[in-house]
Design a protein around this motif. Structure first.
Motif, PDB file in Angstrom:
ATOM      1  N   LYS A 198       0.834  -1.199   0.000  1.00 49.04           N
ATOM      2  CA  LYS A 198       0.000   0.000   0.000  1.00 49.04           C
ATOM      3  C   LYS A 198       0.867   1.246   0.000  1.00 49.04           C
ATOM      4  O   LYS A 198       0.971   1.973   0.994  1.00 49.04           O
ATOM      5  CB  LYS A 198      -0.953   0.002   1.187  1.00 49.04           C
TER       6      LYS A 198
ATOM      7  N   ARG B 145       1.853 -11.675  -0.148  1.00 49.47           N
ATOM      8  CA  ARG B 145       0.647 -11.591   0.675  1.00 49.47           C
ATOM      9  C   ARG B 145      -0.073 -10.264   0.452  1.00 49.47           C
ATOM     10  O   ARG B 145      -1.298 -10.235   0.247  1.00 49.47           O
ATOM     11  CB  ARG B 145       0.998 -11.747   2.151  1.00 49.47           C
ATOM     12  N   GLU B 146       0.687  -9.164   0.471  1.00 50.27           N
ATOM     13  CA  GLU B 146       0.071  -7.859   0.252  1.00 50.27           C
ATOM     14  C   GLU B 146      -0.528  -7.748  -1.141  1.00 50.27           C
ATOM     15  O   GLU B 146      -1.584  -7.149  -1.326  1.00 50.27           O
ATOM     16  CB  GLU B 146       1.102  -6.745   0.470  1.00 50.27           C
TER      17      GLU B 146
ATOM     18  N   ARG C 248      -1.826 -10.128  -2.954  1.00 49.71           N
ATOM     19  CA  ARG C 248      -3.090 -10.872  -3.017  1.00 49.71           C
ATOM     20  C   ARG C 248      -4.198 -10.102  -2.288  1.00 49.71           C
ATOM     21  O   ARG C 248      -5.367 -10.133  -2.700  1.00 49.71           O
ATOM     22  CB  ARG C 248      -2.911 -12.265  -2.453  1.00 49.71           C
ATOM     23  N   GLU C 249      -3.833  -9.405  -1.231  1.00 46.57           N
ATOM     24  CA  GLU C 249      -4.814  -8.549  -0.562  1.00 46.57           C
ATOM     25  C   GLU C 249      -5.243  -7.404  -1.472  1.00 46.57           C
ATOM     26  O   GLU C 249      -6.424  -7.020  -1.500  1.00 46.57           O
ATOM     27  CB  GLU C 249      -4.219  -8.001   0.733  1.00 46.57           C
ATOM     28  N   THR C 250      -4.286  -6.860  -2.217  1.00 55.07           N
ATOM     29  CA  THR C 250      -4.607  -5.795  -3.174  1.00 55.07           C
ATOM     30  C   THR C 250      -5.552  -6.301  -4.251  1.00 55.07           C
ATOM     31  O   THR C 250      -6.524  -5.625  -4.618  1.00 55.07           O
ATOM     32  CB  THR C 250      -3.318  -5.247  -3.806  1.00 55.07           C
TER      33      THR C 250
ATOM     34  N   ALA D  69      -7.696  -8.735  -4.032  1.00 56.40           N
ATOM     35  CA  ALA D  69      -9.018  -8.906  -3.434  1.00 56.40           C
ATOM     36  C   ALA D  69      -9.733  -7.566  -3.309  1.00 56.40           C
ATOM     37  O   ALA D  69     -10.943  -7.459  -3.569  1.00 56.40           O
ATOM     38  CB  ALA D  69      -8.893  -9.578  -2.069  1.00 56.40           C
ATOM     39  N   HIS D  70      -8.992  -6.539  -2.921  1.00 51.60           N
ATOM     40  CA  HIS D  70      -9.585  -5.201  -2.813  1.00 51.60           C
ATOM     41  C   HIS D  70     -10.076  -4.718  -4.174  1.00 51.60           C
ATOM     42  O   HIS D  70     -11.200  -4.212  -4.291  1.00 51.60           O
ATOM     43  CB  HIS D  70      -8.555  -4.217  -2.260  1.00 51.60           C
TER      44      HIS D  70
END
Length: 252
Positions: free
Chosen positions: A14, A40-41, A43-45, A47-48
């Motif tokens: 981020k 990991r970050e 994959r979170e991005t 998903a967002h």
């Protein structure tokens, strides 16, 4: 430009690239999220971005290695079929006294900041040549290439090359397909380091004309503006609160 597919390098964590990817997704772009080590970050991005009702996928690559860049571009085209926008946000910046800077420090900054941007422009740009609609490439440099400050001697030369690289690719790709445009954004004080001493933070803010720290959204807004204006190419746009044109009086 009608929303299509965008690659945003360095958009896993981020930082500025994340905000650029978010802004593009909100405009309807499908987004290829690039990361090197922050899986990991990333994959979170993804998903967002998917929560914004657009297609998004994470792609890993070391941008200093031409074969990995080639593989990244091939995988993106396999997944999305085209690329309409490339935004090169991936970068490193390390603070170190001049006396402590090594050849490896300089080499690593050039490989990631300059060579990585070059390879992405080259390989995505040549793919855009084959697209009748062309495409738009936006690189991220640094306003302080014109007034560098101390303790970043490995970083600034690598970022200074972005402006020349941008003009070069504007010519090279534009002559092959006039629907390809290449520009750069030169951010000012945006997302200052969390460990920056308050006195230095205050000094940075005072050196702008707007008297405040910039936000990553300001960079994302500039990206959208350069995409939407189809008569701008070869331009390096400072987004720095006036810092590049203002030299405060140290007695003020």
């Amino acid at each position: 430009m009608t929303p299509g597919v965008a690659i945003v390098t360095g958009s896993g964590k981020k930082r500025v690239g994340w905000y650029v990817a978010d802004a593009l997704a909100r405009k309807g772009y499908s987004v290829a999220v690039h990361y090197r080590s922050s899986e990991r970050e990333a994959r979170e991005t993804v998903a967002h971005l998917q929560s914004l009702n657009v297609a998004a996928e994470a792609f890993r690559a070391d941008l200093a290695k031409d074969q990995e860049v080639s593989s990244l571009v091939e995988r993106v085209f396999q997944s999305f079929g085209r690329v309409d926008v490339l935004v090169n946000c991936a970068a490193i910046w390390e603070r170190k006294k001049l006396e402590a800077v090594t050849a490896e420090d300089v080499r690593r900054h050039f490989e990631i900041n300059t060579l990585g941007t070059f390879l992405c422009c080259q390989q995505v740009g040549l793919r855009m040549v084959a697209q009748p609609s062309g495409g738009c490439i936006i690189n991220l440099g640094d306003w302080a290439e014109i007034r560098p400050y101390p303790d970043y001697s490995a970083y600034f030369p690598s970022k200074g090359g972005i402006s020349v690289l941008t003009r070069n690719f504007a010519v090279e790709l534009g002559l092959r397909n006039p629907n390809i445009r290449v520009n750069a954004i030169l951010p000012g004080p945006v997302l200052l380091p969390e460990d920056l001493p308050q006195a230095e933070r205050n000094e940075v803010i005072a050196s702008t004309l707007v008297k405040r720290e910039g936000r990553p959204e300001n960079v994302a807004q500039a990206v959208l503006a350069l995409i939407e204006n189809d008569f701008i190419t070869g331009v390096c746009l400072p987004v720095d609160g006036g810092r590049s044109v203002y030299a405060p009086n140290p007695q003020d």
